[in-house]
Design a protein around this motif. Sequence first.
Motif, PDB file in Angstrom:
ATOM      1  N   PHE A 189       9.122  62.225  28.225  1.00  0.00           N
ATOM      2  CA  PHE A 189      10.536  62.655  29.115  1.00  0.00           C
ATOM      3  C   PHE A 189      10.432  64.147  29.429  1.00  0.00           C
ATOM      4  CE2 PHE A 189      14.579  64.671  28.179  1.00  0.00           C
ATOM      5  CZ  PHE A 189      15.241  64.231  29.123  1.00  0.00           C
ATOM      6  N   PHE A 190       9.794  65.026  28.783  1.00  0.00           N
ATOM      7  CA  PHE A 190       9.881  66.488  29.353  1.00  0.00           C
ATOM      8  C   PHE A 190       8.729  66.605  30.368  1.00  0.00           C
ATOM      9  CE2 PHE A 190      11.900  67.306  24.967  1.00  0.00           C
ATOM     10  CZ  PHE A 190      12.877  67.760  25.517  1.00  0.00           C
ATOM     11  N   GLU A 191       8.052  65.903  30.331  1.00  0.00           N
ATOM     12  CA  GLU A 191       6.772  65.875  31.418  1.00  0.00           C
ATOM     13  C   GLU A 191       7.424  65.235  32.570  1.00  0.00           C
ATOM     14  OE1 GLU A 191       3.415  63.808  30.014  1.00  0.00           O
ATOM     15  OE2 GLU A 191       3.149  65.422  28.328  1.00  0.00           O
ATOM     16  N   ASN A 192       8.082  64.213  32.406  1.00  0.00           N
ATOM     17  CA  ASN A 192       8.735  63.654  33.658  1.00  0.00           C
ATOM     18  C   ASN A 192       9.922  64.580  34.564  1.00  0.00           C
ATOM     19  OD1 ASN A 192       7.700  60.500  34.508  1.00  0.00           O
ATOM     20  ND2 ASN A 192       7.728  60.740  32.074  1.00  0.00           N
ATOM     21  N   LEU A 193      10.627  65.210  33.591  1.00  0.00           N
ATOM     22  CA  LEU A 193      11.519  66.002  34.020  1.00  0.00           C
ATOM     23  C   LEU A 193      10.887  67.035  34.851  1.00  0.00           C
ATOM     24  CD1 LEU A 193      14.248  66.489  31.258  1.00  0.00           C
ATOM     25  CD2 LEU A 193      14.524  65.079  33.344  1.00  0.00           C
ATOM     26  N   LYS A 194       9.917  67.798  34.021  1.00  0.00           N
ATOM     27  CA  LYS A 194       9.031  68.956  34.791  1.00  0.00           C
ATOM     28  C   LYS A 194       8.521  68.489  35.974  1.00  0.00           C
ATOM     29  CE  LYS A 194       4.965  70.509  33.939  1.00  0.00           C
ATOM     30  NZ  LYS A 194       3.489  70.648  33.014  1.00  0.00           N
ATOM     31  N   ASP A 195       8.258  67.281  36.365  1.00  0.00           N
ATOM     32  CA  ASP A 195       7.541  66.485  37.465  1.00  0.00           C
ATOM     33  C   ASP A 195       8.615  66.379  38.511  1.00  0.00           C
ATOM     34  OD1 ASP A 195       4.886  67.274  36.561  1.00  0.00           O
ATOM     35  OD2 ASP A 195       4.638  65.016  35.728  1.00  0.00           O
ATOM     36  N   GLY A 196      10.029  66.580  38.288  1.00  0.00           N
ATOM     37  CA  GLY A 196      10.913  66.203  39.296  1.00  0.00           C
ATOM     38  C   GLY A 196      11.533  64.945  38.937  1.00  0.00           C
ATOM     39  N   ALA A 197      11.461  64.453  37.981  1.00  0.00           N
ATOM     40  CA  ALA A 197      12.201  63.024  37.976  1.00  0.00           C
ATOM     41  C   ALA A 197      13.593  63.507  37.241  1.00  0.00           C
ATOM     42  CB  ALA A 197      11.568  61.928  36.726  1.00  0.00           C
ATOM     43  N   SER A 198      14.537  62.459  37.725  1.00  0.00           N
ATOM     44  CA  SER A 198      15.845  62.739  36.957  1.00  0.00           C
ATOM     45  C   SER A 198      15.791  61.907  35.692  1.00  0.00           C
ATOM     46  CB  SER A 198      16.876  62.058  38.115  1.00  0.00           C
ATOM     47  OG  SER A 198      16.817  60.481  38.034  1.00  0.00           O
ATOM     48  N   ILE A 199      16.918  62.145  35.075  1.00  0.00           N
ATOM     49  CA  ILE A 199      17.043  61.427  33.610  1.00  0.00           C
ATOM     50  C   ILE A 199      17.396  59.812  34.114  1.00  0.00           C
ATOM     51  CG2 ILE A 199      18.952  61.084  31.876  1.00  0.00           C
ATOM     52  CD1 ILE A 199      19.302  63.932  31.962  1.00  0.00           C
ATOM     53  N   ASP A 200      18.054  59.646  35.112  1.00  0.00           N
ATOM     54  CA  ASP A 200      18.256  58.049  35.502  1.00  0.00           C
ATOM     55  C   ASP A 200      17.054  57.678  35.776  1.00  0.00           C
ATOM     56  OD1 ASP A 200      21.209  58.124  35.094  1.00  0.00           O
ATOM     57  OD2 ASP A 200      21.451  58.862  37.060  1.00  0.00           O
ATOM     58  N   GLN A 201      16.021  58.276  36.480  1.00  0.00           N
ATOM     59  CA  GLN A 201      14.879  57.287  36.862  1.00  0.00           C
ATOM     60  C   GLN A 201      14.150  57.259  35.380  1.00  0.00           C
ATOM     61  OE1 GLN A 201      13.606  60.799  39.588  1.00  0.00           O
ATOM     62  NE2 GLN A 201      13.262  59.105  41.204  1.00  0.00           N
ATOM     63  N   PHE A 202      13.927  58.448  34.437  1.00  0.00           N
ATOM     64  CA  PHE A 202      13.138  58.255  33.240  1.00  0.00           C
ATOM     65  C   PHE A 202      13.774  56.976  32.482  1.00  0.00           C
ATOM     66  CE2 PHE A 202      12.879  58.880  28.703  1.00  0.00           C
ATOM     67  CZ  PHE A 202      11.279  59.063  28.665  1.00  0.00           C
ATOM     68  N   LEU A 203      14.985  56.944  32.438  1.00  0.00           N
ATOM     69  CA  LEU A 203      15.777  55.725  31.854  1.00  0.00           C
ATOM     70  C   LEU A 203      15.215  54.320  32.602  1.00  0.00           C
ATOM     71  CD1 LEU A 203      19.171  57.122  31.018  1.00  0.00           C
ATOM     72  CD2 LEU A 203      17.138  56.722  29.365  1.00  0.00           C
ATOM     73  N   GLU A 204      15.269  54.414  33.688  1.00  0.00           N
ATOM     74  CA  GLU A 204      14.955  53.242  34.460  1.00  0.00           C
ATOM     75  C   GLU A 204      13.263  52.827  34.261  1.00  0.00           C
ATOM     76  OE1 GLU A 204      14.118  51.838  39.164  1.00  0.00           O
ATOM     77  OE2 GLU A 204      15.849  53.349  38.848  1.00  0.00           O
TER      78      GLU A 204
END
Length: 69
Positions: A33-48
């Motif tokens: 989760f934190f790696e994806n946020l760091k790389d610019g993903a949104s929470i919605d993208q992560f949940l998808e």
Amino acid sequence: MPNIELFEVIERDPTKVSGAWIFRGTRVPVAAFFENLKDGASIDQFLEWFPGVTRAQVEVLLDRALASF
């Protein structure tokens, strides 16, 4: 949001994902989760991308992380 404890939404089990912290009920590492946020993903993208993780789990995790500062 009701007062949900952090360990109600994450868990650590040596038999799952090499003992990494994961979102409870999934095999998704919290670190992902934190790696994806760091790389610019949104929470919605992560949940998808990780449909087993719920928005409530993410919100509790972020609330607890922010409270630790």
